[in-house]
Enzyme design. Structure first.
Site, short mmCIF file in Angstrom:
data_model
loop_
_atom_site.label_atom_id
_atom_site.label_comp_id
_atom_site.label_asym_id
_atom_site.label_seq_id
_atom_site.Cartn_x
_atom_site.Cartn_y
_atom_site.Cartn_z
N SER A 91 0.82 -1.21 0.00
CA SER A 91 0.00 0.00 0.00
C SER A 91 0.86 1.26 0.00
O SER A 91 1.98 1.26 0.53
CB SER A 91 -0.89 -0.01 1.25
OG SER A 91 -1.94 0.91 1.12
N PRO A 92 0.37 2.36 -0.59
CA PRO A 92 1.13 3.61 -0.55
C PRO A 92 1.37 4.05 0.90
O PRO A 92 0.44 4.05 1.71
CB PRO A 92 0.22 4.60 -1.28
CG PRO A 92 -0.66 3.76 -2.13
CD PRO A 92 -0.87 2.50 -1.37
N ARG B 198 1.52 -1.42 7.05
CA ARG B 198 2.40 -1.68 8.19
C ARG B 198 3.05 -3.07 8.16
O ARG B 198 4.22 -3.19 8.53
CB ARG B 198 1.64 -1.47 9.50
CG ARG B 198 1.36 0.00 9.79
CD ARG B 198 0.55 0.18 11.07
NE ARG B 198 0.35 1.59 11.38
CZ ARG B 198 -0.63 2.34 10.88
NH1 ARG B 198 -1.49 1.81 10.01
NH2 ARG B 198 -0.75 3.61 11.22
N ARG C 209 -8.09 5.94 -5.77
CA ARG C 209 -8.32 5.66 -4.35
C ARG C 209 -9.36 6.64 -3.83
O ARG C 209 -9.26 7.85 -4.08
CB ARG C 209 -7.03 5.78 -3.53
CG ARG C 209 -7.28 5.67 -2.01
CD ARG C 209 -6.01 5.59 -1.20
NE ARG C 209 -5.54 4.21 -1.13
CZ ARG C 209 -4.73 3.75 -0.16
NH1 ARG C 209 -4.31 4.56 0.81
NH2 ARG C 209 -4.34 2.50 -0.15
N TYR D 4 -7.32 14.99 0.85
CA TYR D 4 -6.45 15.79 0.01
C TYR D 4 -7.29 16.49 -1.06
O TYR D 4 -8.53 16.41 -1.05
CB TYR D 4 -5.35 14.91 -0.58
CG TYR D 4 -4.45 14.32 0.49
CD1 TYR D 4 -3.77 15.16 1.39
CD2 TYR D 4 -4.31 12.94 0.64
CE1 TYR D 4 -2.97 14.63 2.39
CE2 TYR D 4 -3.52 12.41 1.65
CZ TYR D 4 -2.85 13.25 2.53
OH TYR D 4 -2.07 12.74 3.53
N GLN E 134 1.28 6.74 -7.22
CA GLN E 134 0.04 7.40 -6.79
C GLN E 134 0.25 8.90 -6.90
O GLN E 134 1.13 9.46 -6.25
CB GLN E 134 -0.29 7.02 -5.34
CG GLN E 134 -1.62 7.57 -4.86
CD GLN E 134 -1.84 7.33 -3.37
OE1 GLN E 134 -1.16 7.93 -2.54
NE2 GLN E 134 -2.77 6.45 -3.03
#
Length: 777
Positions: free
Chosen positions: A423-424, A725, A631, A583, A502
């Site tokens: 994942s980013p 993580r 996303r 964002y 991304q």
């Protein structure tokens, strides 16, 4: 000095509620100290009971056996045990074994507990409402509120307990059939009004009748459940108890063998989840449904109440002071109950949304149902019933010996060798937007670790679009060349691993410190101006952004297209547009952050306009054969924000514009959010989008084990699983997952220099002789 005798000093104990939890608490407290005076108030008669059978787990029974062997022995004589679960859908029955259930009639359970309480000297007051809760609290040393989901005791002290009660979307009714099913049975009925489901299990085994009469056929609990709108359309709102039972028997005639259903004060109810901030107040303590509820589809109500009783009695023994004992009880039970409630909520919502899964292949549907709460997983089910699990895998298309996570997946023109995505993750380690050696090592190491796809962090499209001064960019040719160095390394040294970029713009969440210096805190110096859909700061102390003009919108769209061109030249295999987490583009989508009155604000269709314009512009310059994904935040976790229904609309819109997949995240849109964290907690949103919008999805959010990935993929809840993580903890997470499952195939290829490490190292000698004799003297 406190002695053992002081710890068990006589107490006057009042128990409000004569259900299994209250009765078992009374019996335990009296047994542990016969000097206690224990009184139970029950407003109903001793033989009144609601519902029919109860289910207890082996773990709970083990606790009962240890605490009170007499009760355990009595229960053992009456339990009905079975291992199979039957799932019947569209005329096909699939059976999964190895599950291990034990049930008995609720009335019989109460009889056994009545007998035990009387033998121990507990005073049972039937047909007697308990005195006022405040009066009890002032009279007794301990008041155990076991008075159920509608607890009057909890209501009397609501300011202290702070209950939160949530009603759900289905109606259900408890009924019984006078014969014993031979398995736990789930059956789906697709009626003219909508889908209904049956949950049924045996609770009394067949037995010979008195004086040589015919054998008693046993009994089964039957719960019928359906969405509120289906319940109303089917006319159940106008039927009495007997007519409802008759109608349900006709709908599920095949499961019942055309036998009737009987009721017992049965009424259609809406399940309510009860959560309390605190479980004790002074001398009053909550227990069982008064403290918490968990949906019946995981069979946990009586189980939790009995386990509460065991824990409360133990804590009262272990702690001399009552406040300490009640605090220990709450500390012990709350995490266990919270975990159960998360599983129950997942199960409840699965059945609420059952219609989504009706068209799944039969075995996948059965697997999906069995793993709905996330407590039963792919690995766990393979241990319980390897034959059934293998049959699901074959139907899914897994080659022999290949776990679901190592099956390939085609995303647009790109075929990924497995279903794992790194994942980013923002690294905040670039200089002037240029990725350096850290990024080469970070992304290169994850690529060598075997995932199908590695994603960069959010790469910013302009200096003003950065979150922090350490964020990477693609707004200069020098940055593109630095990224080319990384893509070349991945494609050369980790062939078969795709690398995705991304692209995003920070919007109102920019010009902040590095994460470890102060998450979302504005810079002390060197701030740059922010822009957003509307002039709303992310945090009260943050910078207020300027509302974007039409000229500004056009400029930023051009920045996205320029960055996409550079990304293509840099050699990325996939591009993801970041429209999540508050964002810039996400700020247009949420009604909490977009207050515009022009063509880009107002209803969702208008709020979608600018993100779709940017998406279309990027799609126009991005190579056609390379996939473009998006996303989104599928919920804002805040009142008035984006809903799950909105998320489906967003996904459909982006898919219609050419999105190859939707990466389904949640939250981080507003600072005052209230996420419902837990294992795989965001997956239900991806699941719903996949089935309602018909678009491939990437699930993300506390997916931490390869067993979770296998379960989600095989159940059809996700196409790809993104983990963050776990890949920070272990860059070779995917290869290690393959080794731990004994898989060696094209879905997980070890780099040639690493092949010698493809088996788990030995940790110590395991062949030492075991001791056979113990000699004394």
């Amino acid at each position: 000095m406190t002695t053992a005798a002081d710890r068990r000093a006589p107490l006057r104990v009042a128990v409000v509620g004569g259900g299994p939890g209250g009765l078992y608490t009374a019996a335990l407290l009296k047994r542990l100290d016969p000097r206690r005076s224990v009184t139970v108030w029950e407003r109903n008669a001793p033989d009144d009971t609601f519902g029919f059978g109860v289910v207890l787990s082996d773990e709970t029974l083990g606790g009962i056996e240890h605490a009170d062997p007499e009760v355990y022995t009595a229960l053992q004589r009456d339990f009905v045990r079975w291992d199979d679960i039957d799932i019947v859908h569209r005329g096909t029955r699939h059976t999964s074994g190895g599950h291990g259930f034990a049930a008995l009639g609720r009335r019989r359970l109460l009889e056994l507990l009545h007998t035990r309480c009387r033998a121990l000297g507990v005073e049972l007051r039937f047909r007697t409402p308990a005195p006022d809760p405040a009066r009890l609290a002032g009279t007794y040393d301990l008041v155990v509120a076991a008075d159920g989901v509608h607890s009057t005791t909890r209501a009397a002290f609501a300011d202290a307990f702070r209950p939160r009660i949530t009603s759900h979307r289905c109606r259900y009714i408890w009924l019984a059939a006078d014969f014993a099913l031979d398995a736990f049975r789930f059956e789906i009925a697709e009626t003219e009004h909508g889908v209904m489901q049956l949950h049924a299990y045996p609770y009394a085994r067949p037995a010979p009748g008195p004086h040589g009469t015919a054998e008693h056929p046993g009994a089964s609990t039957v719960i019928v459940e359906t969405r509120e709108e289906v319940w109303r359309a089917a006319g159940f709102a106008d039927l009495d108890e007997a007519a409802s039972a008759d109608r349900c028997a006709k709908i599920f005639a095949a499961a019942l063998g055309d036998r009737p259903l009987r009721s017992n004060h049965s009424a259609w109810s809406t399940f309510r989840t009860v959560v309390n901030a605190h479980w004790s107040h002074g001398t009053v303590v909550l227990l069982g449904d008064a403290a918490h509820t968990a949906h019946f589809s995981i069979g946990s109500g009586t189980k939790l109440a009995v386990e509460d009783a065991l824990a409360l009695a133990a804590c009262l023994e272990e702690h001399p002071a009552l406040p300490d004992a009640l605090a220990a009880y709450e500390a012990e039970r709350k995490p266990v109950v919270a975990s159960t409630q998360r599983a129950a909520r997942a199960s409840l919502e699965w059945f609420e949304n059952l219609a989504l899964y009706l068209d799944q292949p039969p075995r996948q549907f059965a697997f999906n149902l069995l793993t709905r709460s996330r407590r039963v997983t792919h690995d766990n089910l393979a241990l319980r019933d390897a034959r059934f699990t293998r049959s699901v895998e074959r139907e899914f298309g897994c080659p022999t010996g290949t776990p679901p996570m190592f099956t390939p997946f085609r995303l647009g023109g790109l075929t990924l060798r497995n279903r794992v995505v790194v994942s980013p993750m923002d690294m905040y380690s670039a200089t002037d937007g240029v990725p350096g050696d850290f990024h080469l090592v970070h992304l290169g190491a994850r690529a060598l670790g075997g995932p199908g796809l590695v994603m960069t962090e959010m790469v910013c499209v302009s200096p003003e679009g950065r979150i922090t001064p350490g964020c990477a960019g693609l707004y200069t040719d020098a940055q593109a060349e630095a990224w080319r160095r990384i893509t070349d390394f991945v494609h050369t040294r980790a062939p078969g691993t795709a690398l995705g970029v991304q692209l995003g713009h920070s919007g109102r969440k920019g010009s902040t410190k590095l994460m470890w210096e102060g998450l979302d805190e504005p810079l002390d110096t060197g701030n740059w101006p922010l822009v957003a859909a509307s002039p709303l700061p992310y945090k009260p102390a943050g910078q207020t952004p300027g509302e974007l003009s039409h000229e500004g919108l056009a400029e930023i769209k051009a920045q996205f297209t320029d960055a996409a061109r550079r990304a293509a030249r840099a050699g990325f295999d996939l591009l993801e547009l970041h429209c999540a987490h508050g964002y810039l583009l996400s700020g247009f989508l949420s009604p909490l952050t977009n207050l515009r009155t022009d063509a880009y604000g107002g209803p969702l269709a208008h709020r979608l306009r600018y993100p779709l314009e940017v998406f279309d512009a990027v799609r126009a310059v991005w190579p056609e054969e390379r996939p473009l994904t998006v996303r989104i935040s599928a919920t804002d976790w805040a009142e008035g924000g984006t809903t799950a229904e909105d998320a489906v609309t967003l996904a459909r819109a982006f898919a219609a514009h050419g999105a190859a997949a939707v990466d389904v995240s949640t939250g981080q849109v507003v600072a005052d959010e209230h996420p419902a964290f837990g294992r795989s907690y965001q997956t239900p949103y991806a699941d719903r989008i996949r089935h309602e919008a018909g678009v491939p999805v990437i699930a993300v959010g506390a997916i931490s084990s390869w067993d979770d990935v296998n379960s989600l993929i095989l159940a059809g809840r996700a196409d790809l699983c993104a983990l963050a993580r776990p890949h920070l903890y272990d860059p070779h997470w995917t290869l290690h997952a393959a080794a731990e499952q004994g898989y060696d195939g094209p879905g997980a290829v070890w780099p040639a220099p690493y092949r010698a490490g493809s088996r788990r190292p030995q940790t110590g000698r395991t062949d030492a002789p075991k001791p056979r004799l113990t000699l004394g003297g």
